[in-house]
Each structure stands twice: as C-alpha cells, then as structure tokens.
Motif scaffolding. Structure first.
Motif, PDB file in Angstrom:
ATOM      1  N   SER A 176     102.709  28.935  21.022  1.00  0.00           N
ATOM      2  CA  SER A 176     102.137  30.278  20.887  1.00  0.00           C
ATOM      3  C   SER A 176     101.475  30.429  19.518  1.00  0.00           C
ATOM      4  O   SER A 176     100.441  31.096  19.387  1.00  0.00           O
ATOM      5  N   PHE A 177     102.049  29.821  18.475  1.00  0.00           N
ATOM      6  CA  PHE A 177     101.453  29.892  17.145  1.00  0.00           C
ATOM      7  C   PHE A 177     100.094  29.191  17.117  1.00  0.00           C
ATOM      8  O   PHE A 177      99.122  29.718  16.581  1.00  0.00           O
ATOM      9  N   THR A 178     100.001  27.992  17.711  1.00  0.00           N
ATOM     10  CA  THR A 178      98.721  27.268  17.704  1.00  0.00           C
ATOM     11  C   THR A 178      97.681  27.982  18.567  1.00  0.00           C
ATOM     12  O   THR A 178      96.505  27.993  18.221  1.00  0.00           O
ATOM     13  N   GLN A 179      98.116  28.590  19.666  1.00  0.00           N
ATOM     14  CA  GLN A 179      97.166  29.336  20.500  1.00  0.00           C
ATOM     15  C   GLN A 179      96.664  30.569  19.784  1.00  0.00           C
ATOM     16  O   GLN A 179      95.478  30.904  19.864  1.00  0.00           O
ATOM     17  N   SER A 180      97.565  31.268  19.081  1.00  0.00           N
ATOM     18  CA  SER A 180      97.125  32.468  18.357  1.00  0.00           C
ATOM     19  C   SER A 180      96.185  32.081  17.218  1.00  0.00           C
ATOM     20  O   SER A 180      95.217  32.774  16.929  1.00  0.00           O
ATOM     21  N   LYS A 181      96.474  30.955  16.565  1.00  0.00           N
ATOM     22  CA  LYS A 181      95.590  30.488  15.487  1.00  0.00           C
ATOM     23  C   LYS A 181      94.225  30.114  16.062  1.00  0.00           C
ATOM     24  O   LYS A 181      93.190  30.420  15.478  1.00  0.00           O
ATOM     25  N   ALA A 182      94.231  29.448  17.223  1.00  0.00           N
ATOM     26  CA  ALA A 182      92.959  29.056  17.850  1.00  0.00           C
ATOM     27  C   ALA A 182      92.168  30.284  18.265  1.00  0.00           C
ATOM     28  O   ALA A 182      90.946  30.326  18.129  1.00  0.00           O
ATOM     29  N   SER A 183      92.858  31.322  18.737  1.00  0.00           N
ATOM     30  CA  SER A 183      92.131  32.529  19.142  1.00  0.00           C
ATOM     31  C   SER A 183      91.612  33.274  17.921  1.00  0.00           C
ATOM     32  O   SER A 183      90.578  33.924  17.977  1.00  0.00           O
ATOM     33  N   ARG A 184      92.338  33.191  16.780  1.00  0.00           N
ATOM     34  CA  ARG A 184      91.826  33.821  15.561  1.00  0.00           C
ATOM     35  C   ARG A 184      90.632  33.063  15.012  1.00  0.00           C
ATOM     36  O   ARG A 184      89.685  33.656  14.498  1.00  0.00           O
ATOM     37  N   ASP A 185      90.659  31.755  15.106  1.00  0.00           N
ATOM     38  CA  ASP A 185      89.568  30.927  14.587  1.00  0.00           C
ATOM     39  C   ASP A 185      88.347  30.955  15.504  1.00  0.00           C
ATOM     40  O   ASP A 185      87.259  30.563  15.096  1.00  0.00           O
ATOM     41  N   ARG A 186      88.546  31.393  16.703  1.00  0.00           N
ATOM     42  CA  ARG A 186      87.462  31.408  17.694  1.00  0.00           C
ATOM     43  C   ARG A 186      86.444  32.483  17.327  1.00  0.00           C
ATOM     44  O   ARG A 186      86.792  33.576  16.917  1.00  0.00           O
ATOM     45  N   ASP A 187      85.150  32.128  17.502  1.00  0.00           N
ATOM     46  CA  ASP A 187      84.071  33.085  17.236  1.00  0.00           C
ATOM     47  C   ASP A 187      83.344  33.356  18.552  1.00  0.00           C
ATOM     48  O   ASP A 187      82.511  32.552  18.983  1.00  0.00           O
ATOM     49  N   PRO A 188      83.635  34.480  19.201  1.00  0.00           N
ATOM     50  CA  PRO A 188      83.012  34.752  20.495  1.00  0.00           C
ATOM     51  C   PRO A 188      81.487  34.863  20.425  1.00  0.00           C
ATOM     52  O   PRO A 188      80.778  34.482  21.349  1.00  0.00           O
ATOM     53  N   GLN A 189      80.991  35.345  19.310  1.00  0.00           N
ATOM     54  CA  GLN A 189      79.538  35.490  19.169  1.00  0.00           C
ATOM     55  C   GLN A 189      78.863  34.119  19.158  1.00  0.00           C
ATOM     56  O   GLN A 189      77.849  33.912  19.829  1.00  0.00           O
ATOM     57  N   LYS A 190      79.443  33.174  18.430  1.00  0.00           N
ATOM     58  CA  LYS A 190      78.870  31.830  18.403  1.00  0.00           C
ATOM     59  C   LYS A 190      78.954  31.177  19.774  1.00  0.00           C
ATOM     60  O   LYS A 190      78.028  30.496  20.211  1.00  0.00           O
ATOM     61  N   GLU A 191      80.070  31.393  20.457  1.00  0.00           N
ATOM     62  CA  GLU A 191      80.219  30.834  21.795  1.00  0.00           C
ATOM     63  C   GLU A 191      79.187  31.422  22.753  1.00  0.00           C
ATOM     64  O   GLU A 191      78.595  30.709  23.561  1.00  0.00           O
ATOM     65  N   ALA A 192      78.960  32.732  22.648  1.00  0.00           N
ATOM     66  CA  ALA A 192      77.968  33.381  23.506  1.00  0.00           C
ATOM     67  C   ALA A 192      76.574  32.840  23.206  1.00  0.00           C
ATOM     68  O   ALA A 192      75.793  32.565  24.132  1.00  0.00           O
ATOM     69  N   HIS A 193      76.261  32.690  21.912  1.00  0.00           N
ATOM     70  CA  HIS A 193      74.948  32.140  21.548  1.00  0.00           C
ATOM     71  C   HIS A 193      74.793  30.706  22.056  1.00  0.00           C
ATOM     72  O   HIS A 193      73.717  30.321  22.529  1.00  0.00           O
ATOM     73  N   ALA A 194      75.855  29.932  21.970  1.00  0.00           N
ATOM     74  CA  ALA A 194      75.795  28.551  22.460  1.00  0.00           C
ATOM     75  C   ALA A 194      75.589  28.535  23.974  1.00  0.00           C
ATOM     76  O   ALA A 194      74.800  27.732  24.491  1.00  0.00           O
ATOM     77  N   ASP A 195      76.285  29.412  24.691  1.00  0.00           N
ATOM     78  CA  ASP A 195      76.111  29.489  26.148  1.00  0.00           C
ATOM     79  C   ASP A 195      74.692  29.906  26.512  1.00  0.00           C
ATOM     80  O   ASP A 195      74.072  29.341  27.425  1.00  0.00           O
ATOM     81  N   ILE A 196      74.169  30.894  25.803  1.00  0.00           N
ATOM     82  CA  ILE A 196      72.801  31.356  26.063  1.00  0.00           C
ATOM     83  C   ILE A 196      71.801  30.249  25.774  1.00  0.00           C
ATOM     84  O   ILE A 196      70.860  30.016  26.553  1.00  0.00           O
ATOM     85  N   HIS A 197      71.998  29.544  24.665  1.00  0.00           N
ATOM     86  CA  HIS A 197      71.085  28.456  24.297  1.00  0.00           C
ATOM     87  C   HIS A 197      71.117  27.344  25.354  1.00  0.00           C
ATOM     88  O   HIS A 197      70.062  26.803  25.728  1.00  0.00           O
ATOM     89  N   ALA A 198      72.321  27.027  25.827  1.00  0.00           N
ATOM     90  CA  ALA A 198      72.430  25.983  26.854  1.00  0.00           C
ATOM     91  C   ALA A 198      71.725  26.417  28.141  1.00  0.00           C
ATOM     92  O   ALA A 198      71.024  25.624  28.775  1.00  0.00           O
ATOM     93  N   ALA A 199      71.889  27.691  28.521  1.00  0.00           N
ATOM     94  CA  ALA A 199      71.231  28.191  29.732  1.00  0.00           C
ATOM     95  C   ALA A 199      69.715  28.186  29.563  1.00  0.00           C
ATOM     96  O   ALA A 199      68.978  27.787  30.474  1.00  0.00           O
ATOM     97  N   GLU A 200      69.241  28.618  28.394  1.00  0.00           N
ATOM     98  CA  GLU A 200      67.793  28.637  28.155  1.00  0.00           C
ATOM     99  C   GLU A 200      67.213  27.234  28.181  1.00  0.00           C
ATOM    100  O   GLU A 200      66.125  27.010  28.717  1.00  0.00           O
ATOM    101  N   SER A 201      67.916  26.286  27.578  1.00  0.00           N
ATOM    102  CA  SER A 201      67.379  24.925  27.544  1.00  0.00           C
ATOM    103  C   SER A 201      67.373  24.313  28.937  1.00  0.00           C
ATOM    104  O   SER A 201      66.449  23.566  29.279  1.00  0.00           O
ATOM    105  N   SER A 202      68.357  24.648  29.762  1.00  0.00           N
ATOM    106  CA  SER A 202      68.341  24.106  31.125  1.00  0.00           C
ATOM    107  C   SER A 202      67.197  24.727  31.931  1.00  0.00           C
ATOM    108  O   SER A 202      66.545  24.051  32.717  1.00  0.00           O
ATOM    109  N   TYR A 203      66.958  26.033  31.737  1.00  0.00           N
ATOM    110  CA  TYR A 203      65.820  26.659  32.416  1.00  0.00           C
ATOM    111  C   TYR A 203      64.500  26.099  31.914  1.00  0.00           C
ATOM    112  O   TYR A 203      63.573  25.863  32.683  1.00  0.00           O
TER     113      TYR A 203
END
Length: 122
Positions: free
Chosen positions: A24-51
């Motif tokens: 639970s400690f490592t999961q909470s640390k991973a969720s704190r270190d996670r950047d949803p905005q960067k992940e969203a931008h990466a997902d959008i970039h991947a979708a745009e490049s595939s299109y």
C-alpha cells in the motif's frame, strides 16, 4: 505461554501485514508521483500520431491511384490521337480518290459491274 502453532500463525500474520503495508505504501507513492496531465498528453500524442500515420498511408494510396489513372488516361489519349491521325489520312485519301474519279461516268462500265478498279483492290 504460546504454543508453537500459535507462534507460527502470529508470525505469518505479521509477515502478511508487513507485506500489505509495504504494498500500500509503494502504491500510494506511485499514485503521488503520477502526473495525470503528462499521461493524458502522452495518450493524446500517441492517438494523434497513429491518426497521422493512417492519413499518410491513405494519402500515399490516393497518390498512387491518381498516377495509375493518369497513366491509363494518357494511354487512351495516345490511342485516340493515333486513331484520329489514321482517320484523317483515310479521309484525305478518299477525298483524293473522289476528286480523281471522272464525274461523267456514273454507274455504267466495268467499275459498277465489279470489274475492279484501283480503289477496290487496295
């Protein structure tokens, strides 16, 4: 005092609790270190490049098809030009033959009976 079975059971419970707390400690640390905005931008970039890649493939296919159709049309135009030139040559030849024929003969004589003139033999 505790029996050996109770001590083993207690030790296993402590081990399981330690494992769960660590997880639970490592999961909470991973969720704190996670950047949803960067992940969203990466997902959008991947979708745009595939299109973009799909659009590029389609564009290449359209260009290839356009070249093929252009080649077919060019070939047909060349054939039609050749046929027109042959038709013009035939028209000129027929006009010359009609001008060479005497106007007073009409349909009597060897030409009308199928005796064969130069025009029918060629």
């Amino acid at each position: 005092m505790l029996s050996s079975g109770e001590m083993i059971l207690g030790g296993l419970m402590l081990l399981v609790m330690a494992f769960l707390l660590r997880r639970s400690f490592t999961q909470s640390k991973a969720s704190r270190d996670r950047d949803p905005q960067k992940e969203a931008h990466a997902d959008i970039h991947a979708a745009e490049s595939s299109y973009a890649a799909a659009i590029n493939k389609m564009e290449l296919r359209v260009n290839d098809y356009a070249r093929e159709v252009e080649g077919r049309i060019g070939t047909r135009i060349a054939v039609l030009d050749r046929l027109l030139a042959e038709a013009e040559t035939s028209i000129k030849r027929l006009e010359e033959l009609s001008q060479q024929r005497p106007t007073g003969e009409g349909t009597t004589g060897p030409e009308a009976a199928g005796g064969g003139s130069g025009a029918e033999e060629s």
